[in-house]
Design a protein around this motif. Structure first.
Motif, mmCIF file in Angstrom:
data_model
loop_
_atom_site.group_PDB
_atom_site.id
_atom_site.type_symbol
_atom_site.label_atom_id
_atom_site.label_comp_id
_atom_site.label_asym_id
_atom_site.label_seq_id
_atom_site.Cartn_x
_atom_site.Cartn_y
_atom_site.Cartn_z
ATOM 1 N N TYR A 78 0.845 -1.212 0.000
ATOM 2 C CA TYR A 78 0.000 0.000 0.000
ATOM 3 C C TYR A 78 0.873 1.253 0.000
ATOM 4 C CZ TYR A 78 -3.761 3.244 0.967
ATOM 5 O OH TYR A 78 -4.652 4.269 0.861
ATOM 6 N N ASN B 200 -2.205 -0.826 -4.619
ATOM 7 C CA ASN B 200 -3.433 -1.052 -3.861
ATOM 8 C C ASN B 200 -4.609 -1.062 -4.826
ATOM 9 O OD1 ASN B 200 -4.035 1.721 -4.389
ATOM 10 N ND2 ASN B 200 -2.643 2.258 -2.721
ATOM 11 N N GLU B 201 -5.776 -1.221 -4.260
ATOM 12 C CA GLU B 201 -6.965 -1.302 -5.123
ATOM 13 C C GLU B 201 -7.866 -0.095 -4.899
ATOM 14 O OE1 GLU B 201 -8.294 -4.906 -6.484
ATOM 15 O OE2 GLU B 201 -6.137 -4.904 -6.854
ATOM 16 N N ASN B 202 -7.263 1.032 -4.535
ATOM 17 C CA ASN B 202 -8.061 2.242 -4.296
ATOM 18 C C ASN B 202 -8.787 2.671 -5.557
ATOM 19 O OD1 ASN B 202 -7.244 2.397 -1.712
ATOM 20 N ND2 ASN B 202 -5.709 3.981 -2.017
ATOM 21 N N GLU B 203 -10.099 2.878 -5.417
ATOM 22 C CA GLU B 203 -10.844 3.321 -6.589
ATOM 23 C C GLU B 203 -11.358 4.728 -6.380
ATOM 24 O OE1 GLU B 203 -13.689 0.257 -6.941
ATOM 25 O OE2 GLU B 203 -12.202 -1.153 -7.730
ATOM 26 N N ASN C 281 -8.251 0.506 0.011
ATOM 27 C CA ASN C 281 -8.420 -0.896 -0.383
ATOM 28 C C ASN C 281 -7.073 -1.534 -0.675
ATOM 29 O OD1 ASN C 281 -11.285 -0.842 -0.332
ATOM 30 N ND2 ASN C 281 -11.249 0.201 -2.296
ATOM 31 N N VAL D 33 -4.467 -4.813 -1.695
ATOM 32 C CA VAL D 33 -4.447 -5.934 -2.632
ATOM 33 C C VAL D 33 -5.145 -7.094 -1.907
ATOM 34 C CG1 VAL D 33 -2.914 -7.536 -3.820
ATOM 35 C CG2 VAL D 33 -2.248 -5.142 -3.549
#
Lengths: 250, 215
Positions: free
Chosen positions: A51, A56-59, A65, A67
């Protein structure tokens, strides 16, 4: 026959049996779940390190968010190219450096032993990231995190976490809007290691000024904010000599 | 036969309003002050207490005839502490993210006066089914107040609900902030929780005069 629960002998017997039963149940539970819990903690550390370097999976704007856990081990080995342990002048590679307990190392250092300092070198799109783990004190309990730096010691990302800061106040250090502010700030002020101050009333809520070593504080969480400032400064200072060699190479 | 008799329904519904543990019995105030700055935290705490109090009441009720009266408070404490530790460990193993959200509340559950209060006042004298309903009812009454306080504190203090910006962006000055509204930082501090609880008590008693105590 009704039991006379008022007798002393009954009370003592009841208390003893209760202690044995509850103790055994808890001990059994703790030992049977400990492997699973350790595994979760390992994955969490890997997620946090990734992160900090921006994997990361930040939208949308507000969410944090990571991984997903089923992919994190694979991504960790893909992006983290090197894990090193700095021990005085000695630098060694260690594939499980991320498991080093910083608090134990601090206690060891107080007893006069050399501290083991883990550092992670990540690479993404040809760019190198130096990720430093941090550990400090908030208002109620421990705070910790990771800061990722480039070779000019400019922050590329951070991750903060806490054990028991107040929800809605100090606990907001792990909110996106606070962590995102650190991006682009330099650890250096000229040539001096200044860290990054969590500053009250710096009249820069959007943190547009990136060269002041300051980010905007959280309302109502002064002591947690001071803890974050101190944590960054102290943790980065431990790596000073190593970071100097990176700057010299650059 | 209905699943719940009229008396059973009362056990669940009374604590929601006219016998609410927070506003009428004035128990569990400490945790209501500590964690209601966010609505999400209020909801998580309410669910945790629901679980611990429902199950704890059943355990104490099953043991009610064999607990020595001299050490009953210690026995109650051991039961609630053991339940909380079990919940915490199981969550850490199987729902790690949730366990991290819960971390700060675990200690608060053990010290929550409502739990000891219900063990002492109800579970020690009633059967397991009734005790279960009483536990669920009281935890729901407690949770209801927590959610109301959390709602107002988060909305007026941070301008958000469950983390979503509902009043606009305070920094970019959009939504209601465009006309000069500012978040009330005081709402985020514990004293305001006490004031909000006080206001709920006031509203409740002015609507139902029977709740007002005469000297």
């Amino acid at each position: 026959m009704a039991i006379n629960t008022d007798k002393n002998i009954y009370t003592v017997a009841f208390a003893s049996i209760m202690v044995i039963v509850v103790g055994s149940v808890l001990a059994f539970l703790a030992s049977s779940l400990s492997e699973k819990i350790k595994q979760n903690e390992k994955l969490e550390k890997q997620q946090n390190i990734l992160y900090a370097m921006g994997i990361n999976e930040n939208e949308d704007e507000g969410s944090v968010n990571f991984v997903p856990t089923d992919r994190v081990a694979e991504e960790f080995s893909k992006y983290i190219k090197e894990q090193i342990v700095i021990e005085g002048d000695k630098i060694t590679e260690d594939n499980e450096a991320y498991l080093i307990n910083l608090k134990q190392q601090e206690t060891a250092a107080k007893k006069g032993n050399t501290r083991k300092l883990p550092l992670f070198i990540g690479e993404k799109d040809g760019k190198k990231f130096y990720i430093i783990p941090m550990y400090g004190k908030g208002l109620w309990d421990a705070i910790w995190g990771f800061v990722s730096l480039d070779e000019n010691l400019v922050v590329q990302g951070v991750y903060f976490d806490h054990k028991g800061e107040t929800p809605g106040l100090g606990a907001n250090i792990k909110q996106r809007y606070f962590m995102d502010d650190f991006e682009g700030e330099s650890i250096l002020d000229g040539t001096e290691y200044a860290g990054i101050e969590v500053a009250k009333g710096n009249n820069d809520p959007l943190n547009n000024t990136k060269d002041d070593n300051e980010v905007d504080a959280l309302a109502g969480a002064t002591i947690t904010g001071n803890g974050v400032s101190a944590m960054i400064k102290e943790s980065v200072n431990l790596y000073k000599s190593y970071l100097e060699t990176i700057r010299a190479k650059n | 036969m209905a699943l719940l008799s009229k008396k059973d329904t009362g056990l669940i519904l009374d604590p929601l309003a006219d016998n609410n543990p927070i506003t009428i019995q004035v128990l569990g105030i400490c945790s209501a002050l500590a964690i209601t700055a966010e609505l999400k935290a209020s909801i998580v705490m309410a669910i945790s207490v629901l679980f611990v109090l429902g199950l704890g009441n059943v355990v104490i009720s099953l043991m009610r005839n064999i607990i020595p009266s001299k050490i009953r408070i210690i026995v109650q404490l051991v039961v609630v502490a053991a339940l909380v530790i079990i919940v915490d460990q199981v969550l850490k193993a199987f729902a790690y993210e949730l366990s991290k959200t819960l971390s700060v509340f675990v200690g608060l559950i053990i010290t929550n006066c409502i739990i000891m209060g219900r063990f002492e006042a109800f579970a020690l004298g009633n059967g397991p089914w009734k005790s279960f309903l009483d536990g669920i009812g009281n935890a729901a009454g407690y949770g209801l107040i927590l959610v109301i306080v959390g709602f107002f504190r988060e909305l007026l203090g941070s301008g958000t609900l469950l983390g979503f910006k509902v009043l606009g962006d305070p920094i970019a000055k959009t939504g209601i902030y465009a006309i000069g509204y500012e978040n009330n930082g005081f709402m985020l501090l514990s004293p305001m929780a006490l004031i909000v609880v006080g206001l709920i008590i006031w509203v409740q008693r002015s609507r139902n005069k029977a709740l007002i105590e005469e000297n």
